[in-house]
Design a protein around this motif. Structure first.
Motif, short mmCIF file in Angstrom:
data_model
loop_
_atom_site.label_atom_id
_atom_site.label_comp_id
_atom_site.label_asym_id
_atom_site.label_seq_id
_atom_site.Cartn_x
_atom_site.Cartn_y
_atom_site.Cartn_z
N LEU A 289 27.36 2.65 -28.15
CA LEU A 289 26.08 3.32 -28.44
C LEU A 289 25.31 2.64 -29.57
N VAL A 290 26.06 2.21 -30.59
CA VAL A 290 25.38 1.52 -31.71
C VAL A 290 24.74 0.23 -31.20
N ASN A 291 25.47 -0.49 -30.32
CA ASN A 291 24.89 -1.72 -29.76
C ASN A 291 23.64 -1.43 -28.94
N ILE A 292 23.74 -0.37 -28.11
CA ILE A 292 22.59 -0.02 -27.26
C ILE A 292 21.39 0.36 -28.14
N ARG A 293 21.67 1.18 -29.16
CA ARG A 293 20.57 1.62 -30.04
C ARG A 293 19.91 0.42 -30.73
N ASN A 294 20.76 -0.49 -31.24
CA ASN A 294 20.20 -1.66 -31.92
C ASN A 294 19.36 -2.50 -30.98
N THR A 295 19.85 -2.66 -29.73
CA THR A 295 19.11 -3.45 -28.74
C THR A 295 17.78 -2.76 -28.41
N VAL A 296 17.87 -1.44 -28.15
CA VAL A 296 16.65 -0.69 -27.80
C VAL A 296 15.64 -0.74 -28.95
N THR A 297 16.14 -0.55 -30.17
CA THR A 297 15.25 -0.59 -31.34
C THR A 297 14.60 -1.97 -31.47
N GLY A 298 15.40 -3.02 -31.29
CA GLY A 298 14.87 -4.39 -31.39
C GLY A 298 13.79 -4.66 -30.36
N ILE A 299 14.09 -4.26 -29.10
CA ILE A 299 13.12 -4.53 -28.01
C ILE A 299 11.84 -3.73 -28.23
N THR A 300 11.99 -2.43 -28.56
CA THR A 300 10.79 -1.61 -28.73
C THR A 300 9.97 -2.07 -29.93
N ALA A 301 10.66 -2.48 -30.99
CA ALA A 301 9.92 -2.98 -32.17
C ALA A 301 9.16 -4.25 -31.81
N ALA A 302 9.80 -5.13 -31.01
CA ALA A 302 9.15 -6.38 -30.61
C ALA A 302 7.95 -6.09 -29.72
N VAL A 303 8.14 -5.14 -28.77
CA VAL A 303 7.04 -4.79 -27.86
C VAL A 303 5.87 -4.21 -28.66
N LEU A 304 6.20 -3.31 -29.59
CA LEU A 304 5.16 -2.67 -30.40
C LEU A 304 4.43 -3.70 -31.27
N ALA A 305 5.21 -4.58 -31.89
CA ALA A 305 4.59 -5.61 -32.75
C ALA A 305 3.70 -6.52 -31.92
N THR A 306 4.17 -6.90 -30.72
CA THR A 306 3.36 -7.76 -29.85
C THR A 306 2.06 -7.06 -29.46
N LEU A 307 2.20 -5.78 -29.10
CA LEU A 307 1.00 -5.02 -28.71
C LEU A 307 0.00 -4.95 -29.86
N ILE A 308 0.52 -4.72 -31.06
CA ILE A 308 -0.37 -4.60 -32.22
C ILE A 308 -1.06 -5.94 -32.49
N VAL A 309 -0.29 -7.04 -32.44
CA VAL A 309 -0.89 -8.36 -32.70
C VAL A 309 -1.93 -8.71 -31.64
N VAL A 310 -1.55 -8.47 -30.36
CA VAL A 310 -2.50 -8.77 -29.27
C VAL A 310 -3.76 -7.92 -29.43
N SER A 311 -3.58 -6.64 -29.79
CA SER A 311 -4.72 -5.75 -29.98
C SER A 311 -5.64 -6.28 -31.08
N ILE A 312 -5.03 -6.68 -32.19
CA ILE A 312 -5.85 -7.16 -33.32
C ILE A 312 -6.63 -8.41 -32.91
N VAL A 313 -5.97 -9.31 -32.18
CA VAL A 313 -6.65 -10.55 -31.76
C VAL A 313 -7.82 -10.23 -30.83
N ILE A 314 -7.55 -9.36 -29.84
CA ILE A 314 -8.61 -9.03 -28.87
C ILE A 314 -9.75 -8.29 -29.56
N VAL A 315 -9.38 -7.33 -30.40
CA VAL A 315 -10.40 -6.53 -31.09
C VAL A 315 -11.25 -7.43 -32.00
N SER A 316 -10.59 -8.31 -32.75
CA SER A 316 -11.36 -9.15 -33.69
C SER A 316 -12.26 -10.12 -32.93
N ASN A 317 -11.81 -10.61 -31.75
CA ASN A 317 -12.66 -11.50 -30.96
C ASN A 317 -13.88 -10.76 -30.43
#
Lengths: 228, 300
Positions: free
Chosen positions: B161-189
């Motif tokens: 469970l700890v492994n699954i949680r760490n993996t899920v947390t890592g993936i979701t954090a990466a997805v969220l960070a990517t979404l935020i960065v992409v959003s900022i780039v598109i919005v600023s353009n």
């Protein structure tokens, strides 16, 4: 007062736009600056409104040393002069009133003063009745006069006018210079940049000719309007 | 600056939204889509965390008390377990309780237990670990309590469970960070395009002596206003989408429970914080994006 001392302007493209220019315009004068296209008139204007700084030499306008003027002081300096651009540079979506009142807002004037001052300067250029019109709905001549009203709004000591007659028919051109002369008689120093020699010969006064970046002529001549 | 002039600039900023309606709409749409993506991703992450917590809550430690421990020792063990912050749901099973449970498990063979001369079942405590990543440490602490015979822990389950949680947390954090960065780039353009369309207006203001602050304020207000509208719009759309999923969840409850999902977070629990966060993020993106995009046009 405008003073240029040993001014050279060298553009990165390799062009020497002004070469060792020395010039002094005293308060209350009316001066024509003439010259062909590319002679250096626009560069001179850019220097006087601190759009550029000289490569060497010094430029003084209204007591400001423009060669050493810091970025945060440029806005204050520009509020001390009035500039009328050849292409008017009015905000087209604003009304005539808004274009003129805008410079008073910049100078942080009160609503009461703005309500008194804007109609006054618009009446001066005979555009009081167009105050609520959108700028883009006006003719070229009317836009030119709005630009003059805007330049006069802050009651500047110096008015720089760049090719104001370029978009006007001869009759309107003469009327415009008459208006500038009238403004000058009220105490404002006027520097008018033009390439229309006929107009200059007609009105006379102090004429400065620029050729290839150098002043080749700087004298007072009598005008035909004085003879009439 | 005089209050009247500040008020004028704020009004100018808001009226510019309507005057430049096409570019305002473009900025609004991009901000709306960006904020919608981010808020949906945040809600997804919150619910994944709930699922993980539900699964983790099924862990159980069994703490065996030494044969012949005194009542005082049992009371001491109970006291220590209940005061341990890494444990929850501490339950005591006496020898009798344990035998009764065993009897139930034996079903038709339970009569065999009647032949026992002595109750062989040990006294036990059951408890759940609050943080699975600390299970080994917690077991060590409990093992050290006087009177504790042995502690049985689901180490493999916890590790997985700890492994699954760490993996899920890592993936979701990466997805969220990517979404935020992409959003900022598109919005600023998009905002840059909007500001570019009005570069002439900005340069005129500079030529007639306006300070950078004076020029920026209406643009700042305009960007913030569009951002707040987009934030509110994204919040409304998130609500509609989330409610649809909630309805789907209600119709197939048993199916979702197989995946450990015993209940989505009700939208009513997060309605106002989500609105505030969306509007604040929209205002920040809109206002800061606009002001940053103006930079090069102010150098006149």
């Amino acid at each position: 007062m405008v003073e240029l001392k040993n001014v050279n302007v060298h553009y990165s493209s390799g062009v020497d736009a002004l070469k060792d220019v020395n010039l002094r315009i005293n308060d209350g004068e009316f001066v024509f600056i003439v010259g062909e296209s590319g002679a250096g008139k626009s560069t001179l204007m850019k220097l006087m409104m601190r759009e550029i700084i000289p490569s060497t030499g010094r430029v003084f306008v209204n007591g400001y040393n423009l060669s050493k003027l810091k970025g945060n002081k440029i806005a204050k300096f520009r509020r001390s002069i009035g500039v009328v651009f050849q292409e008017f540079r009015l905000i087209q979506d604003y009304t005539v009133y808004e274009n003129v009142s805008f410079v008073l807002r910049i100078a942080d004037q009160s609503n009461k003063y703005i309500r008194q001052r804007v109609p006054y300067v618009l009446n001066l250029v005979e555009l009081g009745h167009k105050a609520r019109s959108k700028t883009k709905e006006l003719s070229g001549g009317e836009q030119q006069r709005v630009a003059i009203a805007r330049a006069l709004a802050n009651d500047p000591g110096l008015l720089i006018v760049d090719e104001p007659t370029g978009n006007l028919d001869p009759k309107r051109s003469y009327e415009l210079v008459e208006l500038l002369k009238e403004i000058n008689r009220c105490g404002t120093t006027v520097v008018m940049i033009t390439h229309e020699h006929n107009l200059v010969r007609y009105f006379g006064g102090r004429i400065i000719n620029i050729e290839n970046g150098s002043i080749t002529f700087d004298e007072n001549i009598g005008g035909q309007d004085e003879d009439e | 600056m005089k209050t009247s002039n500040v008020t004028y600039l704020i009004k100018k900023g808001i009226s510019s939204v309507w005057k430049n309606i096409v570019m305002s709409f473009a900025s609004f749409s991009i901000l709306l889509v960006s904020l919608l993506q981010v808020s949906c991703a945040v809600l997804f992450i919150l619910n994944v965390n709930i699922v993980m917590s539900n699964i983790e809550d099924t862990n159980e430690l069994t703490i065996y008390v030494k044969e012949g421990a005194t009542d005082a020792q049992v009371a001491h063990i109970k006291d220590v377990l209940e005061n341990n912050r890494d444990l929850t749901d501490v339950k005591y099973y006496s020898k009798e309780d344990a035998l009764d449970d065993f009897r139930e498990d034996m079903q038709e063979y339970s009569e065999l237990l009647d032949y026992l001369e002595e109750n062989p079942m040990p006294e036990t405590f059951l408890a759940r670990v609050t943080d699975l990543s600390k299970i080994r440490y917690t077991v060590d602490v409990i093992s050290g309590i006087e009177g504790v015979e042995q502690v049985k822990a689901p180490y493999e389950f916890a590790g997985a469970l700890v492994n699954i949680r760490n993996t899920v947390t890592g993936i979701t954090a990466a997805v969220l960070a990517t979404l935020i960065v992409v959003s900022i780039v598109i919005v600023s353009n998009t905002i840059r395009t909007s500001v570019f369309a009005r570069r002439n207006e900005i340069s005129i203001m500079k030529y007639v002596g306006a300070t950078n602050g004076f020029i920026k304020l209406p643009f700042f207000v305009e960007g913030m206003f569009i951002g707040i509208l987009a934030g509110a719009g994204a919040w409304g759309l998130t609500w509609v989408i989330y409610d649809s999923i909630f309805a789907l969840f209600g119709d197939n409850l048993s199916l979702w429970q197989m995946f450990g999902l015993y209940g989505l977070i009700p939208f009513s629990d997060i309605i106002w914080p989500l609105l505030a966060i969306n509007c604040a993020a929209g205002a920040l993106l809109g206002a800061v994006g606009t002001v940053i995009s103006m930079g090069k046009y102010l150098k006149v």
